[in-house]
Design an enzyme around this catalytic site. Sequence first.
Site, PDB file in Angstrom:
ATOM      1  N   LYS A  70     -18.646 -57.767 -27.094  1.00 47.62           N
ATOM      2  CA  LYS A  70     -19.662 -57.670 -25.982  1.00 47.62           C
ATOM      3  C   LYS A  70     -20.969 -57.775 -25.925  1.00 47.62           C
ATOM      4  O   LYS A  70     -21.514 -57.408 -27.269  1.00 47.62           O
ATOM      5  CB  LYS A  70     -18.883 -56.364 -25.126  1.00 47.62           C
ATOM      6  CG  LYS A  70     -19.371 -55.047 -25.561  1.00 47.62           C
ATOM      7  CD  LYS A  70     -18.953 -53.960 -24.720  1.00 47.62           C
ATOM      8  CE  LYS A  70     -19.460 -52.655 -25.456  1.00 47.62           C
ATOM      9  NZ  LYS A  70     -19.257 -51.563 -24.617  1.00 47.62           N
ATOM     10  N   ARG A  84     -15.190 -42.282 -16.451  1.00 47.30           N
ATOM     11  CA  ARG A  84     -15.898 -43.517 -15.959  1.00 47.30           C
ATOM     12  C   ARG A  84     -14.783 -44.548 -15.385  1.00 47.30           C
ATOM     13  O   ARG A  84     -13.866 -44.135 -14.617  1.00 47.30           O
ATOM     14  CB  ARG A  84     -16.339 -44.405 -17.138  1.00 47.30           C
ATOM     15  CG  ARG A  84     -17.746 -43.833 -17.786  1.00 47.30           C
ATOM     16  CD  ARG A  84     -18.500 -44.351 -18.753  1.00 47.30           C
ATOM     17  NE  ARG A  84     -17.797 -45.300 -19.516  1.00 47.30           N
ATOM     18  CZ  ARG A  84     -18.110 -45.838 -20.520  1.00 47.30           C
ATOM     19  NH1 ARG A  84     -19.362 -45.660 -21.208  1.00 47.30           N
ATOM     20  NH2 ARG A  84     -17.121 -46.513 -21.427  1.00 47.30           N
ATOM     21  N   TYR A  96     -53.437 -50.709 -26.528  1.00 46.11           N
ATOM     22  CA  TYR A  96     -53.684 -50.299 -25.044  1.00 46.11           C
ATOM     23  C   TYR A  96     -53.647 -48.600 -24.938  1.00 46.11           C
ATOM     24  O   TYR A  96     -52.871 -47.959 -25.539  1.00 46.11           O
ATOM     25  CB  TYR A  96     -52.729 -50.620 -24.148  1.00 46.11           C
ATOM     26  CG  TYR A  96     -52.384 -51.999 -23.865  1.00 46.11           C
ATOM     27  CD1 TYR A  96     -53.663 -52.652 -23.302  1.00 46.11           C
ATOM     28  CD2 TYR A  96     -51.369 -52.669 -23.993  1.00 46.11           C
ATOM     29  CE1 TYR A  96     -53.514 -54.097 -22.935  1.00 46.11           C
ATOM     30  CE2 TYR A  96     -51.043 -53.976 -23.489  1.00 46.11           C
ATOM     31  CZ  TYR A  96     -52.293 -54.758 -23.110  1.00 46.11           C
ATOM     32  OH  TYR A  96     -52.317 -56.038 -22.675  1.00 46.11           O
ATOM     33  N   MET A 118     -46.181 -55.808 -24.935  1.00 45.44           N
ATOM     34  CA  MET A 118     -45.150 -56.942 -24.589  1.00 45.44           C
ATOM     35  C   MET A 118     -44.616 -57.795 -25.779  1.00 45.44           C
ATOM     36  O   MET A 118     -43.502 -57.859 -25.921  1.00 45.44           O
ATOM     37  CB  MET A 118     -45.593 -57.600 -23.209  1.00 45.44           C
ATOM     38  CG  MET A 118     -44.422 -58.708 -22.702  1.00 45.44           C
ATOM     39  SD  MET A 118     -44.861 -59.357 -21.416  1.00 45.44           S
ATOM     40  CE  MET A 118     -44.776 -58.090 -20.379  1.00 45.44           C
TER      41      MET A 118
END
Length: 400
Positions: free
Chosen positions: A44, A146, A280, A328
């Site tokens: 998956k 779940r 940053y 990013m």
Amino acid sequence: MNENDAARKATLRARAEIDLGALRANVRSLRAHASGAALMTVVKADAYGHGALACARAAVEAGASWLGTATPQEALALRAPGAGIPADVRVMCWLWTPGGPWREAIEADLDVGVSGMWALEEVTAAARDAGRPARVHLKADTGLGRGGCVPGDWAELIAGALRAEADGLLRVVGLWSHLAAADEPGHPSVDAQLTRFREMVAQAEAQGVDPEVRHIANSAATLTLPESHFDLVRCGIALYGVSPSPEIGTPADFGLRQVMTLTASLALVKHVPGGEGVGYGHHYVTPGATTLGLVPLGYADGIPRHASSAGPVLIEGKWRTVAGRIAMDQFTVDLGGDEPGEGAEAVLFGPGDRGEPTVEDWAQAAGTIGYEIVTRIGTRVPRVYVNDVNDVNGVRYVSA
């Protein structure tokens, strides 16, 4: 690798090398741990970021007889023309929502998970339209909370499935569940869930269900809880050579090898003075005159921002640490005055053979789990398959 392959490697900004030889060896190790149970390899989420088709084929080559996915779309891709998965390999999917492609799944000969009456009704209607029976695994909620049918509704679900089976609309081929804490040694929920699973299986069989397989074991249980193996085990993260948790052992403890190695080419190396803010927010300030290296990977590529100022990188044999925030598209490392030069290889993680960080090192730096580290590597990073028996040179370059 031939000269042309080496040249292509050098032009890549970054690459995730997927060692299919390691994956096949992991399959063999997991089969040895499985106590004679069949092995489902879970592919998956694009095989946890490694590439579903390539990994599924390699797993089957090494003896896996089942493949598992979450969504029906993932499973249908494994049955598509040209996928290369033999028809006798079972493919199961379990994460369904109302209105899903039940008929397509039945016609593709998929095994489907059913957790409640709504799903049973939809798969039965689809089987009637398709003119062939569905292969159904009834899921019991044994304590994970779940998916799965709770014990109070189990008898009703079993009775409905048996009615549909009598009408020729489905076959109940599996009874299954999922463990909540198999990766936490000694957790009391494990024995409680196994006891409840045995009880719910016995109840179903007493009502007349005759399953082909009963299964509850995930990777952690396959490696450490032989009493959970039953007829089939489902292995995901261990297939890719990552331990389900450090508490139960390292990959080497279980004969596993990490499959993915993530590297990048340094985009820039420069001299800067002391007191220079980096990235940053200037969360890193150089303590003295030094050199900085720019690694052209960022959170858009799946590098976790939570590993800012903590993520480890191997450059020319030395561990470096992310300096400041991960952006990013890029992050910076302090090279301490060394000058490896632009284009030098930065190894974010690999199996550790060269002393490089591993997936677990990045998981600890980001405060997460190894599953997330590999699964989130994004589509801008090409997957490069090595030791691929289906390729003449054993190397295949594929954009993610």
